[in-house]
Enzyme design. Sequence first.
Site, mmCIF file in Angstrom:
data_model
loop_
_atom_site.group_PDB
_atom_site.id
_atom_site.type_symbol
_atom_site.label_atom_id
_atom_site.label_comp_id
_atom_site.label_asym_id
_atom_site.label_seq_id
_atom_site.Cartn_x
_atom_site.Cartn_y
_atom_site.Cartn_z
ATOM 1 C CE LYS A 1 58.400 85.789 47.724
ATOM 2 N NZ LYS A 1 58.447 85.220 49.054
ATOM 3 C CG ASN B 1 57.468 89.445 46.483
ATOM 4 O OD1 ASN B 1 57.592 90.305 47.339
ATOM 5 N ND2 ASN B 1 56.532 88.520 46.536
ATOM 6 C CD GLU C 1 61.380 85.368 56.703
ATOM 7 O OE1 GLU C 1 61.386 86.376 55.981
ATOM 8 O OE2 GLU C 1 60.369 84.967 57.298
ATOM 9 C CG HIS D 1 61.741 88.652 50.712
ATOM 10 N ND1 HIS D 1 60.798 89.161 49.852
ATOM 11 C CD2 HIS D 1 61.100 87.759 51.496
ATOM 12 C CE1 HIS D 1 59.629 88.617 50.125
ATOM 13 N NE2 HIS D 1 59.785 87.760 51.125
ATOM 14 C CB SER E 1 58.601 88.372 53.895
ATOM 15 O OG SER E 1 57.845 87.961 55.012
ATOM 16 C CG HIS F 1 57.191 83.274 54.853
ATOM 17 N ND1 HIS F 1 56.709 82.134 54.248
ATOM 18 C CD2 HIS F 1 56.652 84.311 54.159
ATOM 19 C CE1 HIS F 1 55.929 82.466 53.225
ATOM 20 N NE2 HIS F 1 55.879 83.773 53.148
ATOM 21 C CG ASP G 1 63.092 81.643 53.496
ATOM 22 O OD1 ASP G 1 63.470 82.103 52.398
ATOM 23 O OD2 ASP G 1 61.918 81.297 53.727
HETATM 24 C C1 LIG Z 1 57.542 84.167 49.519
HETATM 25 C C2 LIG Z 1 58.270 83.439 50.591
HETATM 26 C C3 LIG Z 1 58.367 82.041 50.578
HETATM 27 C C4 LIG Z 1 57.563 81.216 49.623
HETATM 28 O O1 LIG Z 1 58.073 81.206 48.351
HETATM 29 P P1 LIG Z 1 57.100 80.887 47.115
HETATM 30 O O2 LIG Z 1 58.028 80.456 46.052
HETATM 31 O O3 LIG Z 1 56.366 82.142 46.810
HETATM 32 O O4 LIG Z 1 56.189 79.792 47.552
HETATM 33 C C5 LIG Z 1 59.165 81.441 51.524
HETATM 34 N N1 LIG Z 1 59.822 82.150 52.451
HETATM 35 C C6 LIG Z 1 59.722 83.491 52.509
HETATM 36 C C7 LIG Z 1 60.470 84.224 53.569
HETATM 37 C C8 LIG Z 1 58.929 84.166 51.597
HETATM 38 O O5 LIG Z 1 58.797 85.487 51.678
#
Ligand SMILES: *Cc1c(COP(=O)(O)O)cnc(C)c1O
Length: 382
Positions: free
Chosen positions: A240, A46, A177, A209, A181, A134, A206
């Site tokens: 990421k 990522n 989201e 990404h 992801s 997620h 969220d």
């Molecule tokens: C990777 C991810 C997370 C978690 O984030 P980290 O900092 O890796 O714990 C949360 N939400 C989504 C949609 C993700 O892809």
Amino acid sequence: MFDSFLSKKISEIKDAGLLRTLCCSESAPSAKIKINGRELINFSSNNYLDLAGNKEITNAAIKTIEKYGFAATSSRLVSGNIDIHEELESKLSDFKNKQAALIFPSGYQTNVGVISALMSTEQESCIIMDKLNHASLWDGAKLSGKRIFVYEHCDMNSLEKTLKRTYEYKFKLAITESVFSMDGDFTPLKDFAQLCQKYNAVSMVDEAHSTGVFGKEGKGFAEMLGVSKQIDITIGTLSKAFAVQGGFVCGSQKLRNFLINKCRAFIYTTAVSPAICAAALKSLEIVKNSDKKRQHLHTISALLKNKLTNLDFNTTNSKSQIIPIITGNIENTEKLSLNLLKNGIYIPAIKPPTVPKNQARIRISLTAGHTLQDIEKFLKIL
Ligand SMILES: *Cc1c(COP(=O)(O)O)cnc(C)c1O
């Protein structure tokens, strides 16, 4: 007894073809990865802006370790709250055009903490979720113990039906989201925000990404569509595109005050290391100035998606730097991944329960560090 219990459980996983094992690399993560002495093209990180291993970020962290040491050794509410935490939160909230931000040790912890805290104080509350949200969003929802209503993936008619169905709940939290992801597709956020407002649901998005990848200065997908003001809660990760570590939530000052009082995942954990805050501050500066990298990333993503579609691969509705190739069956996916590996390309198979049954896939994650030649090599081997 315990030993045979574990053996039995592991064989059950193995028999279902779902055994997961750790693959260990010998290099810093970038567009290339070294595994078992071989250098491979890495299409599975990522590291969207190719900032992992960035010297300026590393130096910012080192300078801060020299000033503060590594650890905060206490929770934020006890004695772990250092000026650099507040500085990072203030810059993150400016970045996301929100009043306030709160950081956590990981994005996973942010989601679990924020959702369960918000749902903890009101009996008549429910959660409304996109089916493909997620795992961290699901875990937060499950931890709350409240009723969860699921709508079809990215389907705003299905969301509206669900919102109508939940009219009697006093407090409703709708979660999605922005860029998904595992599918790389988008929620129509304008419609999402409008529906949430119309039916009196709190909206939470969220942007794990999309932060750093979409919008002016990488502010995210909501910002790109001009709807960030209509979204109540934004989640981001520092792990990421930022290539550091940690998660954050942005919203109103009142939301931050509430979480400081009620969010167990914030209250009962040690404050994030000041070195991480310094690295994130530097990274934020770089992320904002990375328009050229973003342009390159979008160009190669569109190119690859286009070529794969022309070759009749099922890449779902991906419109981002995340491009899955759905093979469906676990065995085929593993074969494909193994054959790519033999030819110098690293893309692990993604299997249930990370994705739904019959939706096994390889997931290509492109980064600004990939070149056109990397893409061409991949297509040729594929
Ligand atoms: C990777 C991810 C997370 C978690 O984030 P980290 O900092 O890796 O714990 C949360 N939400 C989504 C949609 C993700 O892809």
